[in-house]
Design a protein around this motif. Sequence first.
Motif, short mmCIF file in Angstrom:
data_model
loop_
_atom_site.label_atom_id
_atom_site.label_comp_id
_atom_site.label_asym_id
_atom_site.label_seq_id
_atom_site.Cartn_x
_atom_site.Cartn_y
_atom_site.Cartn_z
N TYR A 1 3.56 6.07 -5.09
CA TYR A 1 3.79 6.06 -6.54
C TYR A 1 2.68 6.85 -7.23
O TYR A 1 2.95 7.72 -8.06
N SER A 2 1.44 6.57 -6.87
CA SER A 2 0.30 7.26 -7.47
C SER A 2 0.31 8.75 -7.12
O SER A 2 0.05 9.59 -7.98
N ILE B 1 2.11 1.64 -3.70
CA ILE B 1 1.03 2.05 -4.60
C ILE B 1 0.59 3.49 -4.28
O ILE B 1 0.43 4.31 -5.19
N GLN C 1 0.83 -1.21 0.00
CA GLN C 1 0.00 0.00 0.00
C GLN C 1 0.86 1.26 0.00
O GLN C 1 0.49 2.26 -0.62
N GLU D 1 0.27 8.13 -11.51
CA GLU D 1 -0.21 6.95 -12.21
C GLU D 1 -0.07 5.73 -11.31
O GLU D 1 0.67 5.76 -10.33
N LYS D 2 -0.79 4.69 -11.67
CA LYS D 2 -0.73 3.47 -10.87
C LYS D 2 0.46 2.61 -11.33
O LYS D 2 0.66 2.44 -12.53
#
Length: 65
Positions: A12-13, A9, A6, A18-19
């Motif tokens: 990063y997002s 993700i 988590q 972006e994913k």
Amino acid sequence: MALTTQDVIGYYSLILGEKPEPMEVTYYLETFEDVWSLRQRLEFIANCRASSAVSDRTHPAATAQ
């Protein structure tokens, strides 16, 4: 504190907008031990992307090569 899926993700997002792909998540989990080092790397990538985008707009001949 150990880095989680988590964390990868989410940051990063947040930072790159972006994913991440599943292989990218695995890479970051294996490579970085904490949120601080992950964020540093992602911010570096974001800065490189931004710098490249500015360079492409200001030097159109560079993209024509």
